[in-house]
Design an enzyme around this catalytic site. Sequence first.
Site, PDB file in Angstrom:
ATOM      1  CB  ALA A  22      -0.883  -0.013   1.240  1.00  0.00           C
ATOM      2  N   GLY A  24       0.515  -5.175   0.719  1.00  0.00           N
ATOM      3  CA  GLY A  24      -0.586  -5.159  -0.238  1.00  0.00           C
ATOM      4  C   GLY A  24      -0.185  -5.712  -1.601  1.00  0.00           C
ATOM      5  CD  GLU A  72      -2.376  -7.884   2.375  1.00  0.00           C
ATOM      6  OE1 GLU A  72      -1.931  -6.726   2.237  1.00  0.00           O
ATOM      7  OE2 GLU A  72      -3.134  -8.198   3.298  1.00  0.00           O
ATOM      8  CD  GLU A  76       1.265  -5.850   5.271  1.00  0.00           C
ATOM      9  OE1 GLU A  76       2.075  -6.757   5.595  1.00  0.00           O
ATOM     10  OE2 GLU A  76       0.578  -5.906   4.233  1.00  0.00           O
TER      11      GLU A  76
HETATM   12  N1  3HC Z   1       4.501   3.551   0.253  1.00  0.00           N
HETATM   13  C1  3HC Z   1       4.976   4.774  -0.013  1.00  0.00           C
HETATM   14  N2  3HC Z   1       6.270   5.035  -0.269  1.00  0.00           N
HETATM   15  C2  3HC Z   1       7.111   3.995  -0.248  1.00  0.00           C
HETATM   16  C3  3HC Z   1       6.693   2.691   0.022  1.00  0.00           C
HETATM   17  C4  3HC Z   1       5.319   2.474   0.278  1.00  0.00           C
HETATM   18  N3  3HC Z   1       4.830   1.268   0.517  1.00  0.00           N
HETATM   19  N4  3HC Z   1       7.760   1.877  -0.019  1.00  0.00           N
HETATM   20  C5  3HC Z   1       8.809   2.638  -0.316  1.00  0.00           C
HETATM   21  N5  3HC Z   1       8.424   3.929  -0.459  1.00  0.00           N
HETATM   22  C6  3HC Z   1       9.273   5.066  -0.833  1.00  0.00           C
HETATM   23  C7  3HC Z   1      10.324   5.383   0.220  1.00  0.00           C
HETATM   24  O1  3HC Z   1       9.812   6.267   1.167  1.00  0.00           O
HETATM   25  C8  3HC Z   1      11.420   5.996  -0.619  1.00  0.00           C
HETATM   26  O2  3HC Z   1      11.029   7.325  -0.877  1.00  0.00           O
HETATM   27  P1  3HC Z   1      12.148   8.469  -1.024  1.00  0.00           P
HETATM   28  O3  3HC Z   1      13.035   8.038  -2.143  1.00  0.00           O
HETATM   29  O4  3HC Z   1      11.359   9.689  -1.263  1.00  0.00           O
HETATM   30  O5  3HC Z   1      12.872   8.483   0.303  1.00  0.00           O
HETATM   31  C9  3HC Z   1      11.335   5.237  -1.936  1.00  0.00           C
HETATM   32  O6  3HC Z   1      10.031   4.659  -1.957  1.00  0.00           O
HETATM   33  C10 3HC Z   1      12.344   4.132  -2.072  1.00  0.00           C
HETATM   34  O7  3HC Z   1      12.291   3.316  -0.899  1.00  0.00           O
HETATM   35  P2  3HC Z   1      13.610   2.744  -0.213  1.00  0.00           P
HETATM   36  O8  3HC Z   1      14.605   3.841  -0.053  1.00  0.00           O
HETATM   37  O9  3HC Z   1      13.167   2.013   0.995  1.00  0.00           O
HETATM   38  O10 3HC Z   1      14.125   1.755  -1.343  1.00  0.00           O
HETATM   39  P3  3HC Z   1      14.815   0.340  -1.216  1.00  0.00           P
HETATM   40  O11 3HC Z   1      15.109  -0.095  -2.582  1.00  0.00           O
HETATM   41  O12 3HC Z   1      15.892   0.393  -0.199  1.00  0.00           O
HETATM   42  O13 3HC Z   1      13.695  -0.625  -0.606  1.00  0.00           O
HETATM   43  C11 3HC Z   1      11.541  -1.616  -0.425  1.00  0.00           C
HETATM   44  C12 3HC Z   1      12.559  -0.921  -1.342  1.00  0.00           C
HETATM   45  C13 3HC Z   1      12.075  -2.967   0.039  1.00  0.00           C
HETATM   46  C14 3HC Z   1      10.278  -1.802  -1.197  1.00  0.00           C
HETATM   47  C15 3HC Z   1      11.296  -0.735   0.836  1.00  0.00           C
HETATM   48  O14 3HC Z   1      10.996   0.575   0.398  1.00  0.00           O
HETATM   49  C16 3HC Z   1      10.174  -1.173   1.718  1.00  0.00           C
HETATM   50  O15 3HC Z   1      10.365  -2.046   2.538  1.00  0.00           O
HETATM   51  N6  3HC Z   1       8.995  -0.539   1.579  1.00  0.00           N
HETATM   52  C17 3HC Z   1       7.881  -0.760   2.444  1.00  0.00           C
HETATM   53  C18 3HC Z   1       7.200  -2.057   2.171  1.00  0.00           C
HETATM   54  C19 3HC Z   1       6.011  -2.207   3.074  1.00  0.00           C
HETATM   55  O16 3HC Z   1       6.070  -2.005   4.258  1.00  0.00           O
HETATM   56  N7  3HC Z   1       4.884  -2.608   2.502  1.00  0.00           N
HETATM   57  C20 3HC Z   1       3.687  -2.751   3.247  1.00  0.00           C
HETATM   58  C21 3HC Z   1       2.937  -1.476   3.209  1.00  0.00           C
HETATM   59  S1  3HC Z   1       1.517  -1.505   4.247  1.00  0.00           S
HETATM   60  C22 3HC Z   1       0.401  -2.398   3.380  1.00  0.00           C
HETATM   61  O17 3HC Z   1       0.671  -2.864   2.327  1.00  0.00           O
HETATM   62  C23 3HC Z   1      -0.946  -2.509   4.022  1.00  0.00           C
HETATM   63  C24 3HC Z   1      -1.795  -3.534   3.354  1.00  0.00           C
HETATM   64  O18 3HC Z   1      -1.738  -4.723   4.059  1.00  0.00           O
HETATM   65  C25 3HC Z   1      -3.215  -3.070   3.265  1.00  0.00           C
END
Ligand code: 3HC
Length: 686
Positions: free
Chosen positions: A63, A102, A105, A125
């Site tokens: 997400a 997500g 998912e 998450e």
């Molecule tokens: N939403 C919004 N922005 C995100 C994002 C997300 N899910 N994931 C990454 N970004 C942004 C970061 O803030 C960063 O922004 P910036 O360049 O402006 O600082 C940019 O994307 C790049 O991210 P990273 O610097 O972390 O890049 P990496 O290549 O090191 O890592 C990644 C990539 C492994 C995808 C890492 O970003 C990550 O772990 N992201 C989060 C994944 C996550 O937690 N997903 C679950 C979200 S909650 C969800 O899905 C709820 C659902 O169940 C309903």
Amino acid sequence: MNAVTTLTVEDGVAVVTIDSPPVNALSAPVREGLKAAFAQAEGDDAVRAIVLACAGRTFIAGADIREFDSELVGPHLHDVQAVIEASTKPTVAAIHGTALGGGLEVALCCHFRVAVPSARVGLPEVALGLLPGAGGTQRLPRLAGVPAALDMMVGGRPIRADKACELGIIDKIVPEGELLAEAVSYARKAADAGTKLVRVRDRSEGLAQDTGPEVFAEFRKKHARAFHGFKAPANIVKAVEAAVALPFDEGFKREGELFEELVHSNESKAQRYQFFAERETAKIPDIPKDMPHIPVKSVGVIGAGTMGGGIAMNFLNIGLPVTIVEAKQEVLDRGVATIRKNYQITVDKGRMTAEQLDERMGLLKPSLAMDDLAQVDLIIEAVFEKLELKQEIFGKLDGIARPDAILASNTSFLDVDAIAAATQRPETVVGMHFFSPANVMKLLEVVRGEKSSDSVVATAMAVGRRIGKVAVLSRVCDGFIANRMMAPRMEAAQALILEGPMPSQVDKAMVAYGFPMGPFAMLDLVGLDVIGWDAATSSSSTVTEVLCEMGRWGQKKSGGFYDYDEKRRPSPSPVADQVVRDFQAKSGKQHREFSEREIVERLLFPVVNEGAKLLDEGIAIRASDVDVALVYGYGWPVFTGGPLFWADIVGLDRVIAGLEAAGHEPAPLLERIAADGRKLHQYQVA
Ligand code: 3HC
Ligand code: NAI
């Protein structure tokens, strides 16, 4: 379809492609595009199967985390998933990079998933204080089984494609570079063969065993400590229990309720804040993003003591040669042996092979001659904390190191500018302050001296990230960010025990707040003598001094504030407690009972105050950097967001009143921000 989603059809197979950099998060436009694309493909008679793929570096990474704090715009993810899942044509997710949250998912709403070997999938998450709220808690156990699903969702760590394949999450691994062609072919074959299409929600192979109440009870018991203070893990377990006990639709509804509880919690808000705060640390307003870095291909470390050895390991771990220089052979040998011993422990745990150990040790060059540092790109000094010694060493380095080499000091408190002044090239000097154990702790403070050049600073920050640290930039001051912030907690703790609470009570309140240990247990661990006690000048004027005089130096000698058994388990010490009581009697202060909350506020409001001072002085760039430093450097509980985020949750007016009541003067910046109704954690230095 729209700017971030395209639909192409070739030979009866539709390919829906998301192209929304950087990580194809499920923002409103992506959700809209996905929904429309799948609806169109379903309605198109020429389409017999559908592939979902992503452009760029990764499959959907989840997400869009930024959206959780605002009103929903565009279709709900659940509605998008319903359209995908309702497809009467075979659907295949083509996974590269990371399918997270997500993202996974959504993939679980397809009939099939194919992935390249380098792909990873996960439901992380929990790290945001959330649970997988798009059916993950219901669908994953149906494929992977309850124990594996719990591990993935509560641990939050993504797993490799081969493991995911074993668990039934991925159906086929395909060669790198051939993902799309293979996914299309997989989809076409399924259509040609008329393969029966079973939605994941209707599958149950994962629920065939290990679903009894004892599985959940055991899981809760095993992780009770790690769950402390966090809300998400408990809700994840409840949601999986619902997956086992209830039909899909009801379990899914339960997941939704449990998700709602979390998304509005302060814990999740704090963890989401930390997610972005951690990524912000890399951004330095006055240094351009494309500032060229100085290539760092080899490293020198001076001093093979506690810190030097750990620092060296960071670089050996990423395959860089390290020359480590000591003053005496026997100390050098001991330092090298410690590094080997640490690696051996990792080998014994099965986390490293013996060959890898040999490789890493092969990159280490022990030496007694500073001249051996003549060719290295980065030199990190980690000798005793004495300014004159460090100046002498930097003076010598000036004549030895290459002109473009970076000269860094690991000093904890000393003036980096005074160290730089011992050289003719202060622009190459910077602080690189690691935390102990240096090979483990994630924080690196990069200390920017008055004259440090932009490229040296940018390189030091980037080097930190290369070795897996979170690098936070600090200006020069006594203790930099993390140590300076925590000093007032120690002072407040020492003062508080004169008013009634015993050290063990104070520590208990800190542990209940979420710290791994309280200040007195920490003193015992570090050694009471280490924080500046000197037998020659000791005047029996503080509890710590008296304990030191009694030879109670902490865990290493006779116990300190606590007594310790042979396994180093602490128990309150009658001797130390008596010393405290004697001081209480002499203090002239009124003694009373303190609640846990009062103890917390007494100890931590001064930390907030110090943060405001430090920001006003421009030591940190932004408040969120300070919070990140405390979480990674001192184990400040992440679910509070760090001291400054926490202060906003508590309310700045309450913080100010608490400070005044305890006799502290609130920092002017704190008062200004409170008066303006602004948030402290959003403060940035202009
Ligand atoms: N939403 C919004 N922005 C995100 C994002 C997300 N899910 N994931 C990454 N970004 C942004 C970061 O803030 C960063 O922004 P910036 O360049 O402006 O600082 C940019 O994307 C790049 O991210 P990273 O610097 O972390 O890049 P990496 O290549 O090191 O890592 C990644 C990539 C492994 C995808 C890492 O970003 C990550 O772990 N992201 C989060 C994944 C996550 O937690 N997903 C679950 C979200 S909650 C969800 O899905 C709820 C659902 O169940 C309903
Ligand atoms: P330590 O005493 O364990 O190691 C220092 C080493 O430097 C000793 O092995 C000593 O022999 C060596 N040394 C002294 N003079 C030398 C010289 N001229 N040439 C080569 N080697 C020499 O000390 P520790 O704890 O490793 O601290 C080192 C530095 O790191 C200090 O500046 C300290 O403030 C800082 N630091 C310490 C932390 C800790 O928790 N111990 C945390 C962060 C920083």
